[in-house]
Design a protein around this motif. Structure first.
Motif, PDB file in Angstrom:
ATOM      1  N   ILE A   1       0.886  -1.281  -0.087  1.00 40.44           N
ATOM      2  CA  ILE A   1      -0.102   0.164   0.043  1.00 40.44           C
ATOM      3  C   ILE A   1       0.758   1.003  -0.094  1.00 40.44           C
ATOM      4  O   ILE A   1       0.740   2.242  -0.548  1.00 40.44           O
ATOM      5  N   LEU A   2       1.687   1.265   0.788  1.00 34.82           N
ATOM      6  CA  LEU A   2       2.701   2.523   1.028  1.00 34.82           C
ATOM      7  C   LEU A   2       3.454   2.480  -0.468  1.00 34.82           C
ATOM      8  O   LEU A   2       3.672   3.708  -0.748  1.00 34.82           O
ATOM      9  N   LYS A   3       3.940   1.737  -1.208  1.00 40.85           N
ATOM     10  CA  LYS A   3       4.763   1.649  -2.389  1.00 40.85           C
ATOM     11  C   LYS A   3       3.690   2.031  -3.458  1.00 40.85           C
ATOM     12  O   LYS A   3       4.071   2.963  -4.243  1.00 40.85           O
ATOM     13  N   HIS A   4       2.405   1.709  -3.396  1.00 40.33           N
ATOM     14  CA  HIS A   4       1.609   2.105  -4.489  1.00 40.33           C
ATOM     15  C   HIS A   4       1.188   3.533  -4.413  1.00 40.33           C
ATOM     16  O   HIS A   4       1.165   4.249  -5.468  1.00 40.33           O
ATOM     17  N   PHE A   5       1.137   4.103  -3.195  1.00 40.70           N
ATOM     18  CA  PHE A   5       0.771   5.600  -3.093  1.00 40.70           C
ATOM     19  C   PHE A   5       2.193   6.365  -2.826  1.00 40.70           C
ATOM     20  O   PHE A   5       2.335   7.501  -2.662  1.00 40.70           O
ATOM     21  N   ASP A   6       3.479   5.808  -3.198  1.00 44.76           N
ATOM     22  CA  ASP A   6       4.882   6.093  -3.074  1.00 44.76           C
ATOM     23  C   ASP A   6       5.009   7.022  -1.789  1.00 44.76           C
ATOM     24  O   ASP A   6       5.812   7.841  -1.483  1.00 44.76           O
ATOM     25  N   LEU A   7       4.687   6.433  -0.847  1.00 39.82           N
ATOM     26  CA  LEU A   7       4.931   7.173   0.580  1.00 39.82           C
ATOM     27  C   LEU A   7       5.978   6.157   1.617  1.00 39.82           C
ATOM     28  O   LEU A   7       6.395   6.545   2.490  1.00 39.82           O
ATOM     29  N   GLN A   8       6.550   4.961   1.001  1.00 42.90           N
ATOM     30  CA  GLN A   8       7.307   4.058   1.796  1.00 42.90           C
ATOM     31  C   GLN A   8       8.715   5.051   1.965  1.00 42.90           C
ATOM     32  O   GLN A   8       9.404   4.774   2.935  1.00 42.90           O
ATOM     33  N   LYS A   9       8.888   6.027   1.030  1.00 46.09           N
ATOM     34  CA  LYS A   9       9.873   6.720   1.136  1.00 46.09           C
ATOM     35  C   LYS A   9      10.347   7.548   2.202  1.00 46.09           C
ATOM     36  O   LYS A   9      11.222   7.952   2.718  1.00 46.09           O
ATOM     37  N   TYR A  10       9.158   7.644   3.151  1.00 51.16           N
ATOM     38  CA  TYR A  10       9.052   8.595   4.262  1.00 51.16           C
ATOM     39  C   TYR A  10       9.357   7.577   5.770  1.00 51.16           C
ATOM     40  O   TYR A  10       9.874   8.304   6.557  1.00 51.16           O
ATOM     41  N   PHE A  11       9.339   6.377   5.394  1.00 51.04           N
ATOM     42  CA  PHE A  11       9.638   5.404   6.523  1.00 51.04           C
ATOM     43  C   PHE A  11      10.830   4.670   6.511  1.00 51.04           C
ATOM     44  O   PHE A  11      11.194   4.152   5.490  1.00 51.04           O
ATOM     45  N   ASP A  12      11.535   4.781   7.779  1.00 48.86           N
ATOM     46  CA  ASP A  12      12.812   3.925   7.916  1.00 48.86           C
ATOM     47  C   ASP A  12      12.499   2.544   7.925  1.00 48.86           C
ATOM     48  O   ASP A  12      13.364   1.522   7.578  1.00 48.86           O
ATOM     49  N   GLN A  13      11.349   2.113   8.592  1.00 42.55           N
ATOM     50  CA  GLN A  13      11.051   0.691   8.840  1.00 42.55           C
ATOM     51  C   GLN A  13       9.626   0.513   8.496  1.00 42.55           C
ATOM     52  O   GLN A  13       8.952   1.214   9.200  1.00 42.55           O
TER      53      GLN A  13
END
Length: 181
Positions: free
Chosen positions: A82-94
């Motif tokens: 889900i985070l990858k889909h919305f390009d939000l994973q880049k904000y999270f370290d884990q």
């Protein structure tokens, strides 16, 4: 009617259909589908209005030197996707979540794993929208900021022991500043 074609499950939970043995409720399924479409669209518009504020909050937290984690009781693989889909994973370290092998099945276990992976909890603050977020953090001595735009109302978050309640993403930054001063 907004929706008037195709098959719809409609209100199968009501089971008030006058036809004996029917697994559907008595409400016109296209009416139910239209109401659901309207409800979903209204929620999407509300979410879109807030999206820029969420992104700004994440960017400011990262710029301020915060390490950000996701601790979800939903399956970890799903959170990542889900985070990858919305390009939000880049904000999270884990990104941590429940495991399919049931070694982590609830919020408390996910937070415990996150602490083990990162070595300490004394510098953590949880931001959450359910009492499970608050209680999971509390079980590990981590303060929790509740958010009022999530799944539970403010009273439930306060009753569970939330440190404070943010009513907007911007308020998270203000509460963290107050907490850290």
């Amino acid at each position: 009617r907004l929706w008037h074609t195709g098959f719809h499950f409609a209100d199968w939970l009501a089971l008030d259909n006058p036809v004996q043995g029917s697994s559907f409720g008595g409400t016109d399924p296209y009416y139910v589908a239209s109401a659901y479409y309207y409800f979903s669209t209204t929620n999407l518009v509300k979410a879109a209005d807030k999206l820029s504020a969420y992104l700004k909050c994440l960017e400011e937290l990262k710029a301020g030197g915060y390490t950000l984690y996701v601790a979800s009781s939903k399956p970890e693989w799903m959170c990542v996707e889900i985070l990858k889909h919305f390009d939000l994973q880049k904000y999270f370290d884990q990104i941590c979540g429940a495991t399919m092998d049931t070694s982590r099945t609830n919020k408390e276990a996910v937070i415990e794993y996150l602490i083990q992976e990162n070595g300490r909890a004394d510098n953590m603050v949880m931001v959450g929208d359910t009492k499970f977020d608050v209680l999971g953090a509390k079980a590990h001595g981590i303060p929790c900021i509740g958010v009022s735009w999530g799944y539970r109302d403010e009273a439930i978050l306060r009753e569970a022991g939330a440190l404070n309640i943010a009513h907007s993403p911007e308020e998270i930054l203000t509460i963290l500043d107050e907490f850290n001063s």
